[in-house]
Design a protein around this motif. Structure first.
Motif, PDB file in Angstrom:
ATOM      1  N   ALA A  76       5.312  -0.057   9.752  1.00 64.31           N
ATOM      2  CA  ALA A  76       4.085  -0.869   9.728  1.00 64.31           C
ATOM      3  C   ALA A  76       3.763  -1.040   8.261  1.00 64.31           C
ATOM      4  N   SER A  77       3.011  -2.087   7.930  1.00 62.61           N
ATOM      5  CA  SER A  77       2.779  -2.268   6.503  1.00 62.61           C
ATOM      6  C   SER A  77       1.596  -3.162   6.201  1.00 62.61           C
ATOM      7  N   ASN A  95       3.818  -4.431   1.178  1.00 61.85           N
ATOM      8  CA  ASN A  95       4.866  -4.023   0.247  1.00 61.85           C
ATOM      9  C   ASN A  95       5.958  -3.170   0.896  1.00 61.85           C
ATOM     10  N   PHE A 128      -4.153  -2.485   9.570  1.00 58.94           N
ATOM     11  CA  PHE A 128      -2.920  -1.715   9.347  1.00 58.94           C
ATOM     12  C   PHE A 128      -2.809  -0.530  10.301  1.00 58.94           C
ATOM     13  N   PRO A 159      -3.748   4.209  -7.269  1.00 57.52           N
ATOM     14  CA  PRO A 159      -4.514   3.649  -6.145  1.00 57.52           C
ATOM     15  C   PRO A 159      -4.113   4.358  -4.856  1.00 57.52           C
ATOM     16  N   ALA A 160      -5.044   4.508  -3.939  1.00 55.90           N
ATOM     17  CA  ALA A 160      -4.774   5.303  -2.740  1.00 55.90           C
ATOM     18  C   ALA A 160      -5.079   4.512  -1.480  1.00 55.90           C
ATOM     19  N   ASN A 187      -2.544   4.620   2.114  1.00 55.41           N
ATOM     20  CA  ASN A 187      -2.035   5.503   3.169  1.00 55.41           C
ATOM     21  C   ASN A 187      -1.748   6.902   2.614  1.00 55.41           C
ATOM     22  N   LEU A 188      -1.871   7.059   1.302  1.00 55.16           N
ATOM     23  CA  LEU A 188      -1.828   8.345   0.589  1.00 55.16           C
ATOM     24  C   LEU A 188      -0.433   8.960   0.445  1.00 55.16           C
ATOM     25  N   ALA A 220      -3.512  -4.392   0.067  1.00 55.07           N
ATOM     26  CA  ALA A 220      -2.507  -3.315   0.106  1.00 55.07           C
ATOM     27  C   ALA A 220      -3.124  -1.974   0.493  1.00 55.07           C
ATOM     28  N   GLU A 262      -0.994  -6.554  -9.021  1.00 55.59           N
ATOM     29  CA  GLU A 262      -1.696  -7.018  -7.830  1.00 55.59           C
ATOM     30  C   GLU A 262      -3.038  -6.287  -7.707  1.00 55.59           C
ATOM     31  N   GLY A 268       2.034  -2.638  -7.988  1.00 54.54           N
ATOM     32  CA  GLY A 268       2.655  -3.872  -7.501  1.00 54.54           C
ATOM     33  C   GLY A 268       2.528  -5.026  -8.486  1.00 54.54           C
TER      34      GLY A 268
HETATM   35  N1  F0G Z   1      -0.672  -0.114  -4.233  1.00 57.86           N
HETATM   36  C1  F0G Z   1       0.088  -0.985  -3.569  1.00 57.86           C
HETATM   37  C2  F0G Z   1       0.496  -2.209  -4.258  1.00 57.86           C
HETATM   38  C3  F0G Z   1       0.478  -0.717  -2.238  1.00 57.86           C
HETATM   39  O1  F0G Z   1       1.229  -1.586  -1.590  1.00 57.86           O
HETATM   40  C4  F0G Z   1       0.029   0.465  -1.622  1.00 57.86           C
HETATM   41  C5  F0G Z   1       0.393   0.786  -0.247  1.00 57.86           C
HETATM   42  C6  F0G Z   1      -0.756   1.343  -2.377  1.00 57.86           C
HETATM   43  C7  F0G Z   1      -1.081   1.020  -3.667  1.00 57.86           C
HETATM   44  C8  F0G Z   1      -1.247   2.612  -1.813  1.00 57.86           C
HETATM   45  O2  F0G Z   1      -0.238   3.547  -1.754  1.00 57.86           O
HETATM   46  O3  F0G Z   1      -0.267   4.020   0.675  1.00 57.86           O
HETATM   47  O4  F0G Z   1       0.945   5.488  -0.914  1.00 57.86           O
HETATM   48  O5  F0G Z   1      -1.538   5.449  -0.880  1.00 57.86           O
HETATM   49  N2  F0G Z   1       0.974   0.003   0.542  1.00 57.86           N
HETATM   50  C9  F0G Z   1       1.482   0.361   1.879  1.00 57.86           C
HETATM   51  C10 F0G Z   1       2.276  -0.783   2.457  1.00 57.86           C
HETATM   52  C11 F0G Z   1       0.468   0.918   2.765  1.00 57.86           C
HETATM   53  O6  F0G Z   1       2.379  -0.894   3.675  1.00 57.86           O
HETATM   54  O7  F0G Z   1       2.844  -1.549   1.681  1.00 57.86           O
HETATM   55  P1  F0G Z   1      -0.268   4.711  -0.655  1.00 57.86           P
END
Ligand code: F0G
Length: 414
Positions: free
Chosen positions: A140-141, A144, A191, A243-244, A246-247, A304, A350, A381
């Motif tokens: 799932a997403s 990214n 999501f 950035p946080a 899904n962690l 995201a 992004e 990103g």
């Molecule tokens: N920044 C970007 C550009 C992301 O795509 C994501 C997460 C995060 C930060 C956060 O990172 O989830 O490890 O805390 N993207 C996931 C996705 C959820 O489906 O592409 P995270």
């Protein structure tokens, strides 16, 4: 009869909740108790220094750390597009003034092959899928992960299925998933709904789940930290800001720092700052209040990180505890102002990535980050992931956002 000797396993899965262990070939991606699994490596079973030296010049910035992430992966199964080796940029004077600090660098993970940090975890996840002889991988997403999964799966000749929240994915990311040939499904909702569906799907048809609950994804993402620390001659910065959503990344950073410290690669532990958007901040509430409550209706323009029920919250909390870190949240207005600053400096990112600069500005104002401290922000990103929001911002067409740093299109009439 020959006596069967059981060789000790270099890598095992261990539950972070009940400590039960599983073989990495067991097929488990979660513990029977419901806890998350992580990979534990026994580095006493081989000469780590020798192995690190051997892989040092690997063309992948992830696999050059192979002994630290997946020592037993056969080289023939590695699926790589040369990810990693991302650059570290010094912040411009204007950004330093905006943030109120003197020593700030950006590590740009948007420079990975599909334009986000996800490639670092995906090269490990897809290589593992190849090693296991998997036919279909799923995730799932918010965009990214699906772009990265689609690319690496196609490159490896594995089928990919992605489930996305309908209408909530930036265009660049949707375009990538389609272009790389994944089966793309959308679900109504957010999501977190897509995440539930994909877990059910993986259980039902036995496809291999490659969200960050898969502990191999975390192993790959640790290399952001190893690469950064190596670049800084293993002298830790005071802060690493991420950035946080899904962690997964926050968890990976905590694990990498823990391991780097235990292996005596570093002597000081940098503090982690995990930054969420104000409208999607269940982790900040957990960190402040000690109780995790999912946010049923997360709302942020940084699509995201528009996540209300982050799967890795327990690992991420441990990461903040270990690093004496903090979690904070910032408004979309501040995220987009920060993004305009980063973009205008010629670096670009992004929206979710710009939450880092927004968080730093807020934490400096609150006296938590000191202006003299050395700070590294992870830009997760590429700017072109979400071109729509850039154009809308600069034409001042975003609802409830004042485009303070707009660069308007002008008509060329005499
Ligand atoms: N920044 C970007 C550009 C992301 O795509 C994501 C997460 C995060 C930060 C956060 O990172 O989830 O490890 O805390 N993207 C996931 C996705 C959820 O489906 O592409 P995270």
């Amino acid at each position: 009869m020959m006596e069967q000797k059981c060789l000790p396993e270099v890598s095992i899965f261990k539950c972070v909740k009940c400590t039960k262990t599983y073989s990495i070939t067991s097929g488990h991606l979660g513990c029977l108790c419901g806890g998350l699994l992580e990979v534990n490596h026994d580095w006493t079973l081989f000469s780590l220094a020798e192995k690190l030296e051997h892989y040092k010049l690997h063309p992948s910035g992830v696999w050059r750390f192979k002994p630290l992430i997946h020592p037993e992966m056969p080289d023939k199964d590695i699926v790589t597009r040369g990810e990693g080796y991302t650059r570290l940029y010094s912040a411009s004077r204007r950004i330093l003034e905006f943030a109120g600090c003197n020593n700030l660098q950006f590590k740009h993970e948007g420079e990975n092959p599909t334009g986000s940090f996800k490639d670092r975890g995906m090269t490990v996840g897809i290589s593992e899928a190849k090693r296991l002889g998997i036919h279909t991988v799923v995730c799932a997403s918010t965009g990214n992960t699906s772009a990265s999964l689609a690319a690496y799966a196609s490159y490896a000749g594995i089928n990919a299925t992605v489930i996305l929240p309908k209408g909530k994915i930036a265009f660049g990311k949707l375009a990538q998933a389609l272009a790389y040939g994944a089966n793309v499904y959308t679900v109504e909702g957010i999501f977190d709904d897509a995440m539930q569906q994909v877990i059910d799907l993986a259980v039902k048809d036995g496809s291999y789940l490659l969200n960050s609950v898969n502990p191999w994804r975390i192993e790959g993402q640790k290399t952001i930290i190893f690469e950064l620390l190596e670049k800084l001659n293993w002298e830790s910065p005071d802060w690493i800001v991420v950035p946080a959503g899904n962690l997964g990344n926050t968890s990976a950073f905590g694990k990498a720092l823990n391991e780097a410290y235990k292996l005596e690669l570093i002597t000081e532990i940098p503090r982690l700052a995990a930054v969420q958007a104000k409208g999607a901040n269940p982790f900040v509430k957990l960190w402040k209040g000690g109780i995790f409550t999912p946010e049923p209706n997360p709302q942020t323009l940084a699509t995201a990180i528009n996540i209300g029920n982050p799967v890795s919250h327990s690992k991420a909390l441990e990461a903040l505890r270990f690093t004496k870190g903090v979690a904070t949240s910032v408004t979309d207005q501040l995220i987009l102002d920060s993004k305009a600053m980063i973009d205008r400096s010629g670096i670009g990112c992004e929206p979710a990535s710009a939450a880092t600069l927004a968080g730093i500005k807020k934490l400096v104002e609150e006296g938590i980050i000191l202006p003299s401290e050395k700070v590294v922000a992870i830009l997760t990103g590429h700017l072109l992931k979400d071109p729509q929001i850039v154009v809308d911002y600069h034409q001042n067409q975003l609802e409830n956002i004042e485009a303070k740093y707009a660069n308007r299109v002008k008509s060329y009439n005499n």
